[in-house]
Scaffold this motif. Sequence first.
Motif, mmCIF file in Angstrom:
data_model
loop_
_atom_site.group_PDB
_atom_site.id
_atom_site.type_symbol
_atom_site.label_atom_id
_atom_site.label_comp_id
_atom_site.label_asym_id
_atom_site.label_seq_id
_atom_site.Cartn_x
_atom_site.Cartn_y
_atom_site.Cartn_z
ATOM 1 N N ILE A 77 -9.167 26.272 37.059
ATOM 2 C CA ILE A 77 -8.972 24.681 36.563
ATOM 3 C C ILE A 77 -7.418 24.691 36.519
ATOM 4 N N ASP A 78 -6.820 23.764 37.011
ATOM 5 C CA ASP A 78 -5.362 23.367 37.016
ATOM 6 C C ASP A 78 -4.979 22.131 36.831
ATOM 7 N N ASP A 79 -3.654 21.924 36.396
ATOM 8 C CA ASP A 79 -2.983 20.761 36.128
ATOM 9 C C ASP A 79 -3.145 19.760 37.294
ATOM 10 N N GLU A 80 -3.321 18.598 37.244
ATOM 11 C CA GLU A 80 -3.565 17.538 38.372
ATOM 12 C C GLU A 80 -2.151 17.293 38.996
ATOM 13 N N THR A 81 -1.376 16.989 38.115
ATOM 14 C CA THR A 81 0.008 16.369 38.547
ATOM 15 C C THR A 81 0.715 17.517 39.222
ATOM 16 N N TRP A 82 0.848 18.511 38.278
ATOM 17 C CA TRP A 82 1.775 19.772 38.673
ATOM 18 C C TRP A 82 1.074 21.007 39.026
ATOM 19 N N PRO A 83 0.209 21.104 39.779
ATOM 20 C CA PRO A 83 -0.707 22.454 39.943
ATOM 21 C C PRO A 83 0.373 23.625 40.525
ATOM 22 N N TYR A 84 0.035 24.868 40.241
ATOM 23 C CA TYR A 84 0.436 25.955 40.724
ATOM 24 C C TYR A 84 1.088 25.678 42.110
ATOM 25 N N THR A 85 0.187 25.166 42.946
ATOM 26 C CA THR A 85 0.443 25.421 44.767
ATOM 27 C C THR A 85 1.793 24.270 44.811
ATOM 28 N N ARG A 86 1.880 23.271 43.899
ATOM 29 C CA ARG A 86 2.945 22.388 43.874
ATOM 30 C C ARG A 86 4.226 22.669 43.432
ATOM 31 N N ILE A 87 4.043 23.618 42.379
ATOM 32 C CA ILE A 87 5.348 24.309 41.693
ATOM 33 C C ILE A 87 5.823 25.349 42.807
ATOM 34 N N LEU A 88 4.899 26.102 43.302
ATOM 35 C CA LEU A 88 5.356 27.086 44.472
ATOM 36 C C LEU A 88 6.032 26.280 45.532
ATOM 37 N N ALA A 89 5.512 25.424 46.082
ATOM 38 C CA ALA A 89 5.832 24.468 47.090
ATOM 39 C C ALA A 89 7.445 24.166 46.915
ATOM 40 N N THR A 90 7.630 23.655 45.739
ATOM 41 C CA THR A 90 8.761 23.187 45.377
ATOM 42 C C THR A 90 9.972 24.400 45.231
ATOM 43 N N LEU A 91 9.462 25.450 44.829
ATOM 44 C CA LEU A 91 10.348 26.615 44.603
ATOM 45 C C LEU A 91 10.636 27.074 46.201
ATOM 46 N N LEU A 92 9.701 27.129 47.178
ATOM 47 C CA LEU A 92 9.954 27.769 48.329
ATOM 48 C C LEU A 92 10.834 26.685 49.285
ATOM 49 N N ASN A 93 10.722 25.477 48.918
ATOM 50 C CA ASN A 93 11.526 24.389 49.437
ATOM 51 C C ASN A 93 12.946 24.847 49.057
ATOM 52 N N ASN A 94 13.202 24.891 47.870
ATOM 53 C CA ASN A 94 14.607 24.989 47.373
ATOM 54 C C ASN A 94 15.052 26.529 47.601
ATOM 55 N N VAL A 95 14.344 27.672 47.431
ATOM 56 C CA VAL A 95 14.929 28.978 47.734
ATOM 57 C C VAL A 95 14.891 29.546 48.922
ATOM 58 N N CYS A 96 13.727 29.140 49.810
ATOM 59 C CA CYS A 96 13.604 29.447 51.306
ATOM 60 C C CYS A 96 13.893 28.392 52.332
ATOM 61 N N GLN A 97 14.200 27.143 51.861
ATOM 62 C CA GLN A 97 13.945 26.046 52.787
ATOM 63 C C GLN A 97 12.659 25.867 53.575
ATOM 64 N N ILE A 98 11.441 26.298 52.872
ATOM 65 C CA ILE A 98 10.239 26.251 53.376
ATOM 66 C C ILE A 98 9.610 24.612 53.372
#
Length: 164
Positions: A77-98
Amino acid sequence: MKYLLAILSFTFVMLNAEVANSEFKQPGGIPAMFPPELTKSITLSGSLSAYQFNTSREPTVAIYPKKVELNMVYNGIDDETWPYTRILATLLNNVCQIKDTSFSANLIEQTYRSRSLTPPVNLGGNAGSTVLKRQSATRNGCLVKVEVDGARWHTITTTIAPAR
Protein backbone atom coordinates in the motif's frame (compact mmCIF):
# COMPACT_ATOMS: atom_id res chain seq x y z
CA MET A 1 37.70 7.77 -49.28
CA LYS A 2 38.85 10.90 -47.42
CA TYR A 3 35.28 12.21 -47.56
CA LEU A 4 33.91 8.97 -46.07
CA LEU A 5 36.45 9.01 -43.22
CA ALA A 6 35.60 12.64 -42.46
CA ILE A 7 31.88 11.79 -42.26
CA LEU A 8 32.54 8.75 -40.04
CA SER A 9 34.80 10.80 -37.75
CA PHE A 10 32.21 13.55 -37.46
CA THR A 11 29.46 11.00 -36.73
CA PHE A 12 31.60 9.35 -34.03
CA VAL A 13 32.29 12.73 -32.37
CA MET A 14 28.60 13.66 -32.45
CA LEU A 15 27.49 10.31 -30.98
CA ASN A 16 30.06 10.58 -28.19
CA ALA A 17 28.97 14.16 -27.46
CA GLU A 18 25.35 12.96 -27.20
CA VAL A 19 26.31 10.19 -24.75
CA ALA A 20 28.39 12.59 -22.66
CA ASN A 21 25.44 14.99 -22.38
CA SER A 22 23.12 12.31 -21.00
CA GLU A 23 25.25 10.94 -18.17
CA PHE A 24 24.57 10.82 -14.43
CA LYS A 25 24.34 14.30 -12.89
CA GLN A 26 24.90 14.59 -9.14
CA PRO A 27 21.67 16.22 -7.92
CA GLY A 28 22.02 19.60 -6.30
CA GLY A 29 18.71 20.30 -4.61
CA ILE A 30 16.14 17.61 -3.96
CA PRO A 31 13.58 20.15 -2.64
CA ALA A 32 13.70 21.95 -6.00
CA MET A 33 12.51 18.75 -7.74
CA PHE A 34 9.37 18.37 -5.60
CA PRO A 35 6.65 20.57 -4.08
CA PRO A 36 8.07 22.40 -1.01
CA GLU A 37 5.72 20.75 1.49
CA LEU A 38 6.60 17.24 0.25
CA THR A 39 10.15 16.91 1.66
CA LYS A 40 11.98 17.69 4.85
CA SER A 41 15.70 17.59 5.44
CA ILE A 42 16.98 14.76 7.67
CA THR A 43 20.39 13.47 8.73
CA LEU A 44 21.63 10.11 7.44
CA SER A 45 25.13 8.94 8.34
CA GLY A 46 27.56 9.14 5.43
CA SER A 47 25.25 11.09 3.13
CA LEU A 48 25.95 14.53 1.71
CA SER A 49 22.28 15.36 2.22
CA ALA A 50 19.08 13.42 2.86
CA TYR A 51 15.35 14.05 2.77
CA GLN A 52 12.22 12.33 3.99
CA PHE A 53 8.99 12.53 2.02
CA ASN A 54 5.82 13.56 3.83
CA THR A 55 3.78 10.70 2.37
CA SER A 56 2.08 7.72 3.98
CA ARG A 57 5.21 5.47 3.84
CA GLU A 58 7.77 8.27 4.40
CA PRO A 59 10.39 7.19 1.85
CA THR A 60 13.85 8.72 2.16
CA VAL A 61 16.30 9.87 -0.49
CA ALA A 62 19.98 10.21 0.33
CA ILE A 63 22.65 11.82 -1.80
CA TYR A 64 26.08 10.21 -1.55
CA PRO A 65 29.17 10.94 -3.61
CA LYS A 66 28.42 9.41 -7.03
CA LYS A 67 25.07 7.83 -6.10
CA VAL A 68 21.52 8.58 -5.02
CA GLU A 69 19.53 6.12 -2.92
CA LEU A 70 15.73 6.01 -2.53
CA ASN A 71 14.47 3.76 0.27
CA MET A 72 11.08 2.85 1.72
CA VAL A 73 9.50 0.24 3.98
CA TYR A 74 6.55 -1.14 2.03
CA ASN A 75 3.70 -3.63 2.37
CA GLY A 76 1.88 -3.19 -0.95
CA ILE A 77 0.00 0.00 0.00
CA ASP A 78 1.54 3.28 -1.11
CA ASP A 79 0.69 6.97 -1.18
CA GLU A 80 -1.80 7.78 -3.94
CA THR A 81 -0.48 11.23 -4.88
CA TRP A 82 3.29 10.66 -4.56
CA PRO A 83 3.93 6.91 -4.71
CA TYR A 84 7.45 5.47 -4.76
CA THR A 85 7.34 5.06 -8.55
CA ARG A 86 6.49 8.74 -9.09
CA ILE A 87 9.26 9.88 -6.73
CA LEU A 88 11.71 7.59 -8.53
CA ALA A 89 10.58 8.79 -11.97
CA THR A 90 11.16 12.41 -10.87
CA LEU A 91 14.65 11.57 -9.59
CA LEU A 92 15.50 9.68 -12.80
CA ASN A 93 14.31 12.62 -14.90
CA ASN A 94 16.51 15.07 -12.97
CA VAL A 95 19.58 12.89 -12.36
CA CYS A 96 19.70 10.85 -15.60
CA GLN A 97 17.39 12.75 -17.98
CA ILE A 98 15.19 9.63 -18.26
CA LYS A 99 11.93 11.17 -19.42
CA ASP A 100 10.05 7.86 -19.79
CA THR A 101 7.99 7.68 -16.57
CA SER A 102 7.16 4.02 -17.19
CA PHE A 103 10.87 3.09 -16.93
CA SER A 104 10.82 3.15 -13.11
CA ALA A 105 7.46 1.37 -12.82
CA ASN A 106 8.58 -1.34 -15.26
CA LEU A 107 11.88 -1.92 -13.45
CA ILE A 108 10.13 -2.21 -10.09
CA GLU A 109 7.53 -4.56 -11.57
CA GLN A 110 10.30 -6.73 -13.07
CA THR A 111 11.99 -6.87 -9.67
CA TYR A 112 8.85 -8.09 -7.91
CA ARG A 113 8.22 -10.70 -10.65
CA SER A 114 11.78 -12.07 -10.49
CA ARG A 115 12.86 -15.09 -8.45
CA SER A 116 14.16 -14.61 -4.94
CA LEU A 117 17.94 -14.84 -4.62
CA THR A 118 17.51 -16.60 -1.28
CA PRO A 119 15.18 -19.45 -0.30
CA PRO A 120 11.96 -18.08 1.22
CA VAL A 121 11.49 -18.42 4.96
CA ASN A 122 7.87 -18.45 6.13
CA LEU A 123 7.64 -16.09 9.10
CA GLY A 124 4.24 -17.44 10.05
CA GLY A 125 0.82 -15.89 10.40
CA ASN A 126 0.30 -12.62 8.58
CA ALA A 127 4.04 -11.86 8.20
CA GLY A 128 4.53 -13.75 4.91
CA SER A 129 7.70 -15.26 3.51
CA THR A 130 11.05 -13.56 3.10
CA VAL A 131 12.47 -12.61 -0.31
CA LEU A 132 15.59 -10.98 -1.66
CA LYS A 133 15.18 -9.76 -5.23
CA ARG A 134 17.33 -7.51 -7.41
CA GLN A 135 17.09 -6.06 -10.90
CA SER A 136 19.09 -3.39 -12.67
CA ALA A 137 19.03 -1.45 -15.90
CA THR A 138 21.34 1.01 -17.60
CA ARG A 139 20.05 4.04 -19.47
CA ASN A 140 21.45 7.47 -20.35
CA GLY A 141 24.75 6.81 -18.57
CA CYS A 142 23.03 5.74 -15.34
CA LEU A 143 22.88 2.38 -13.62
CA VAL A 144 19.55 1.96 -11.80
CA LYS A 145 19.39 -0.92 -9.30
CA VAL A 146 16.25 -2.00 -7.43
CA GLU A 147 16.39 -4.32 -4.41
CA VAL A 148 13.47 -5.79 -2.47
CA ASP A 149 14.37 -7.38 0.88
CA GLY A 150 12.04 -8.71 3.58
CA ALA A 151 8.63 -10.31 3.84
CA ARG A 152 5.15 -8.76 3.83
CA TRP A 153 6.67 -5.60 5.28
CA HIS A 154 9.86 -5.22 3.25
CA THR A 155 12.38 -2.63 2.22
CA ILE A 156 12.54 -1.44 -1.37
CA THR A 157 15.74 0.40 -2.25
CA THR A 158 16.66 1.98 -5.57
CA THR A 159 20.21 3.15 -6.22
CA ILE A 160 21.04 5.49 -9.09
CA ALA A 161 24.73 5.69 -9.97
CA PRO A 162 26.92 6.40 -12.98
CA ALA A 163 27.14 3.43 -15.38
CA ARG A 164 30.72 2.24 -15.55
